[in-house]
Design an enzyme around this catalytic site. Sequence first.
Site, PDB file in Angstrom:
ATOM      1  N   ARG A   1     -28.662  23.643  30.079  1.00 61.84           N
ATOM      2  CA  ARG A   1     -27.401  23.591  30.280  1.00 61.84           C
ATOM      3  C   ARG A   1     -26.696  23.458  28.809  1.00 61.84           C
ATOM      4  O   ARG A   1     -27.569  23.334  27.844  1.00 61.84           O
ATOM      5  CB  ARG A   1     -26.788  22.384  31.044  1.00 61.84           C
ATOM      6  CG  ARG A   1     -27.234  21.245  30.086  1.00 61.84           C
ATOM      7  CD  ARG A   1     -26.986  19.785  31.035  1.00 61.84           C
ATOM      8  NE  ARG A   1     -27.665  18.589  30.646  1.00 61.84           N
ATOM      9  CZ  ARG A   1     -28.222  17.763  31.254  1.00 61.84           C
ATOM     10  NH1 ARG A   1     -27.670  17.622  32.546  1.00 61.84           N
ATOM     11  NH2 ARG A   1     -28.658  16.684  30.764  1.00 61.84           N
TER      12      ARG A   1
ATOM     13  N   CYS B   1       9.172  15.310  19.441  1.00 61.26           N
ATOM     14  CA  CYS B   1       8.689  14.148  18.587  1.00 61.26           C
ATOM     15  C   CYS B   1       8.068  13.002  19.237  1.00 61.26           C
ATOM     16  O   CYS B   1       7.663  11.932  18.714  1.00 61.26           O
ATOM     17  CB  CYS B   1       9.886  13.662  17.754  1.00 61.26           C
ATOM     18  SG  CYS B   1      11.172  12.951  18.677  1.00 61.26           S
TER      19      CYS B   1
ATOM     20  N   GLY C   1     -27.106  11.956  34.581  1.00 58.86           N
ATOM     21  CA  GLY C   1     -27.231  10.645  35.100  1.00 58.86           C
ATOM     22  C   GLY C   1     -26.282  10.012  36.060  1.00 58.86           C
ATOM     23  O   GLY C   1     -26.480   8.681  36.517  1.00 58.86           O
TER      24      GLY C   1
ATOM     25  N   LYS D   1     -26.418  23.077  37.492  1.00 59.07           N
ATOM     26  CA  LYS D   1     -27.710  23.313  37.509  1.00 59.07           C
ATOM     27  C   LYS D   1     -28.588  24.409  38.226  1.00 59.07           C
ATOM     28  O   LYS D   1     -29.342  25.254  37.825  1.00 59.07           O
ATOM     29  CB  LYS D   1     -28.392  21.778  38.034  1.00 59.07           C
ATOM     30  CG  LYS D   1     -29.783  21.665  37.708  1.00 59.07           C
ATOM     31  CD  LYS D   1     -30.330  20.048  38.396  1.00 59.07           C
ATOM     32  CE  LYS D   1     -29.648  18.994  37.662  1.00 59.07           C
ATOM     33  NZ  LYS D   1     -29.663  17.955  38.467  1.00 59.07           N
TER      34      LYS D   1
ATOM     35  N   SER E   1      15.322  17.786  19.759  1.00 56.52           N
ATOM     36  CA  SER E   1      14.124  17.349  19.526  1.00 56.52           C
ATOM     37  C   SER E   1      13.820  16.364  20.704  1.00 56.52           C
ATOM     38  O   SER E   1      14.493  15.420  20.895  1.00 56.52           O
ATOM     39  CB  SER E   1      13.914  16.218  18.214  1.00 56.52           C
ATOM     40  OG  SER E   1      12.831  15.935  18.141  1.00 56.52           O
TER      41      SER E   1
ATOM     42  N   ARG F   1     -32.225  17.586  44.153  1.00 51.93           N
ATOM     43  CA  ARG F   1     -31.229  17.187  42.744  1.00 51.93           C
ATOM     44  C   ARG F   1     -29.853  17.707  42.994  1.00 51.93           C
ATOM     45  O   ARG F   1     -29.482  18.687  43.503  1.00 51.93           O
ATOM     46  CB  ARG F   1     -31.873  18.089  41.686  1.00 51.93           C
ATOM     47  CG  ARG F   1     -33.542  18.308  41.788  1.00 51.93           C
ATOM     48  CD  ARG F   1     -34.041  19.134  40.722  1.00 51.93           C
ATOM     49  NE  ARG F   1     -33.587  19.038  39.246  1.00 51.93           N
ATOM     50  CZ  ARG F   1     -33.786  19.782  38.289  1.00 51.93           C
ATOM     51  NH1 ARG F   1     -34.438  21.096  38.519  1.00 51.93           N
ATOM     52  NH2 ARG F   1     -33.546  19.290  36.994  1.00 51.93           N
TER      53      ARG F   1
ATOM     54  N   HIS G   1     -29.987   6.930  28.550  1.00 49.76           N
ATOM     55  CA  HIS G   1     -28.565   7.095  29.095  1.00 49.76           C
ATOM     56  C   HIS G   1     -27.497   6.519  28.229  1.00 49.76           C
ATOM     57  O   HIS G   1     -26.593   7.285  27.851  1.00 49.76           O
ATOM     58  CB  HIS G   1     -28.657   5.866  30.377  1.00 49.76           C
ATOM     59  CG  HIS G   1     -27.494   5.841  30.793  1.00 49.76           C
ATOM     60  ND1 HIS G   1     -26.629   4.632  30.606  1.00 49.76           N
ATOM     61  CD2 HIS G   1     -26.764   6.495  31.870  1.00 49.76           C
ATOM     62  CE1 HIS G   1     -25.413   4.814  31.212  1.00 49.76           C
ATOM     63  NE2 HIS G   1     -25.474   5.779  32.114  1.00 49.76           N
TER      64      HIS G   1
ATOM     65  N   TYR H   1       8.254  23.322  17.019  1.00 48.48           N
ATOM     66  CA  TYR H   1       7.177  22.603  16.330  1.00 48.48           C
ATOM     67  C   TYR H   1       6.962  21.430  17.246  1.00 48.48           C
ATOM     68  O   TYR H   1       7.771  20.978  18.208  1.00 48.48           O
ATOM     69  CB  TYR H   1       7.462  22.128  15.000  1.00 48.48           C
ATOM     70  CG  TYR H   1       8.805  21.357  15.000  1.00 48.48           C
ATOM     71  CD1 TYR H   1       8.678  19.702  15.250  1.00 48.48           C
ATOM     72  CD2 TYR H   1      10.146  21.514  14.949  1.00 48.48           C
ATOM     73  CE1 TYR H   1       9.799  19.005  15.258  1.00 48.48           C
ATOM     74  CE2 TYR H   1      11.210  20.689  15.112  1.00 48.48           C
ATOM     75  CZ  TYR H   1      11.125  19.527  15.289  1.00 48.48           C
ATOM     76  OH  TYR H   1      12.020  18.792  15.123  1.00 48.48           O
TER      77      TYR H   1
ATOM     78  N   MET I   1     -24.994  11.199  39.105  1.00 46.90           N
ATOM     79  CA  MET I   1     -25.563  11.251  40.529  1.00 46.90           C
ATOM     80  C   MET I   1     -27.186  11.161  40.708  1.00 46.90           C
ATOM     81  O   MET I   1     -27.844  10.987  39.813  1.00 46.90           O
ATOM     82  CB  MET I   1     -25.088  12.742  41.130  1.00 46.90           C
ATOM     83  CG  MET I   1     -23.584  12.397  41.085  1.00 46.90           C
ATOM     84  SD  MET I   1     -22.866  14.156  41.931  1.00 46.90           S
ATOM     85  CE  MET I   1     -23.198  14.994  40.541  1.00 46.90           C
TER      86      MET I   1
END
Length: 916
Positions: free
Chosen positions: A350, A872, A105, A26, A805, A96, A480, A892, A107
């Site tokens: 923002r 895997c 929302g 902010k 693997s 703020r 909210h 992979y 803080m």
Amino acid sequence: MTKHVYTFGGDRNEGNASMRNLLGGKGCNLAEMAGLGIPVPPGFTVTTDVCTLYNQAGKQLPADVVEQIKEALKWLEGNQGRTLGNAEKPLLLSVRSGARDSMPGMMDTVLNLGLNDATVEGLAKASNNPRFAYDSYRRFIMMYSDVVLDVHKDHFEEKIEELKHKTGKKLDTEITAEEWKQLCGEFKAIVKAKLGRDFPQDPWEQLLGGIRAVFNSWDTERAIIYRRMNKIPDEWGTAVNVQTMVFGNMGDDCGTGVAFTRDPGTGEPYFYGEYLINAQGEDVVAGIRTPQPITKYQAADSGLKSLEEVMPDVYKELYDTCQKLEKHFKNMQDLEFTIQQGRLYMLQTRNGKRTALAGIRIALDMVKEGMIDEQEGLKRLNADDLTQLLAPIFDAKEKAAFKKAGKMMAKGLPAGPGAAVGLIALSAEEAVALAEKEESLDPSKRKGVVLVRIETSPEDLAGMVAAKGILTARGGMTSHAAVVARGMGKPCVCGASSLVIDVAKRTVSVGDIVLKAGEDFISIDGSAGEIYAGKLSAFPSEVNQVLVEKTLKPEASETFQRFAQIMEWSNKYRALKVRTNADTPHDAAVARAFGAQGIGLCRTEHMFFEDERIPAVREFILAKDEEARKAAVIKLLPYQRKDFEGIFTAMNGLPVTVRLLDPPLHEFVPHDEKGQAEMAKVLGVTIEEVKHRVEKLHEFNPMMGHRGCRLGITYPELIRMQMRAIAEAAINVSKQGVKAMPEVMVPLIGTVKELKFTKDQMLDEIAAVNKENGTDFMCPIGTMIEIPRAAITADKVAEEAEFFSFGTNDLTQMGFGYSRDDSGSFLPEYVSKKILEDDPFQSLDQEGIGELVRIACEKGRKTRPDIKLGVCGEHGGDPRSVKFFHRTGLAYVSCSPYRVPVAILAAAQAVLEEKK
Ligand code: ADP
Ligand code: MG
Ligand code: MG
């Protein structure tokens, strides 16, 4: 001397957007906007470093910080020509919070700071508007008491309700100056009664109290939960922004609102927002009054008056400013503004939070618009979000039938897309309790929970996490509930004002449709904003319909086209291949449609579980000698061969890594009396024999017991049968022109000798099959690396293994010594107490388990430079882990079918992130 305080706006703008870490999101953006010449009320930012200092000092503001605050305040007073606490020309401030990453929302904020019994009079006189002055004062007392003094705002809200009830007034705007003044008195009395001391009248004390409270709010429970969910480190801290107040509550030429440069729900490139006339701060998001739309387009036929119509000049300036900021930041902006007597002030900008679908659309649109390039577009995406493109939606026909049957209860705002069904929970606690009760159930049996509230507040967070979807009766697209749901990727419908929620009777109703909490199902469509009584069934996503079901044409689905675009770009950049974990031809086909380049893990155990086969498996388990075992196991051969034929055909031309039988045998036998009796009957033995064998199979620690390659070492006929099934299946399908490419891996080896023994059996069986068929079938034989000993002796293991693997689930289990099935009782606490960053079964522990992987790769390559390396475990579908595997040089990763696209994108991002 360290600089702890940076001014912004006016004639002393000390920050800019590059100082995010120090000034918070902010603060740095307020400075950036001021630097761009955008009207921002001046103020100063106390840095995030001070948050740390403050906490280290036992929640004390260090003296030099206080000095610098004083100095900055002096500058601000000069700039404004007003003084904090001055009865004629009081300077009023907002205090703020502002972390590096926005935590909307989470803080606290205090507005109108500097008001007291004297300055409020001054404000009334100077503005010639006592109503405004006392409205501001009562807000201040309420917010300050709630945030700083810990006197909950409900106490004050009750008083307002009382007054409204007494006077028959409905809206805050109808309350007069005298009435607000009287309420201020009552408010102060509440504080006095609760705390035994007066509400603080000294503005300097108020200011330091406010700053301390914002620092404290970094550590509230809701902020901590939010950080954990969003992986924001606790050490970052918040900055505190102290800013000159501007007033949206001075009359009908004033207002306040929020805007998005594009629709945060859908990503559509339309300016979008909500505002309220004669209001302040949180009024828009608090759901107290229903906000008005900003644009005519949005207002459409709602009958509401848009800002564009009510204040065309201010609207134009707002629109231009927002566009300018979007171009400047090259990202969708979420903005807060206030209009004071026809003048526009920007209070925040923002990068806007957005739904997964909007995020995808916005990134792709911005590439198309030339604002960013395709690599940047890919980097912007959140790989996990792709699962939402594949998530189910409601069946349109069923929805229509529900509508016709009068089961559509209400319409609200489509605040978070997707389909959610579940039992109704009326409070966060109830949602958590219902969800917890279901945790032990098989996923297919879970009913799910939908949290239904009048509106949500940060205290509801835990319930929102537990719920499948969120429904509120009040609040707009920026409420909210909406913001948090979108952040969590949960379906959400807001502002369904016709819903009657009766907490006492525990019902949710509209007209004569009455649903009972905890008992009845509700279905919400967060894409359409619709609410249905009962249980709708979900339907495959458009991407599925195009790729898997083939019931939708690609050109008919924009969603699909976006998906395809992302895959196309990702394929251009990534180095890692992506395979899938699949045991059935169906899963294999789905994964292949999503882009899988083979199967990295084909488990063979499910093939043993099916009804018609399990008797043979049990016969094998009960057999007294090798002969009997051989006779039993051979009965499984035709089934197993058929399974492999199906899978090889589905994966024609792509590798299929088959894992030999892995789980302990006790998983295949019944443990209850009835099942054992049945087993005895089918097998023609006594129940005692069955019981005896089952008892013998009991292990204290089955995960470390007789399983994996250990099975094949004691029962070679088992692996011989499996190898034969694979070889014969490959030979059979090749006659139909299918290119079968099996690779066979041995699970759970700790020493190379286990592998050697098993491999010899396999080679022997392959030779036999070839001899019988006159063929020359051969396939790579490798091993899983999932026991730490195998990882650190990988050079030896590689003498026998043609590929590795990594089974990172077991490797994590064995590496940490945490039983995966029992870790639920302590791992969450480990994470909350920060013993561990994350659950290591979800995101690979790179430092320890990752190091085992790295060592094994290095040692394996030393023996066999061209050894093929893959993963895997579940981690193959976790973006952060995928990036680690890329950096470690694996060939992979393999993951479940629905995560294949996630892994593909993460693999591309891994390459792009290396470049910078
Ligand atoms: P959050 O981080 O929760 O959004 P903010 O610090 O942005 O909290 O404050 C919430 C709201 O308070 C803002 O959107 C704005 O409407 C109001 N507000 C904050 N500072 C000022 C100010 N200096 N003047 C007028 N309104 C303010
Ligand atoms: Mg804000
Ligand atoms: Mg394993």
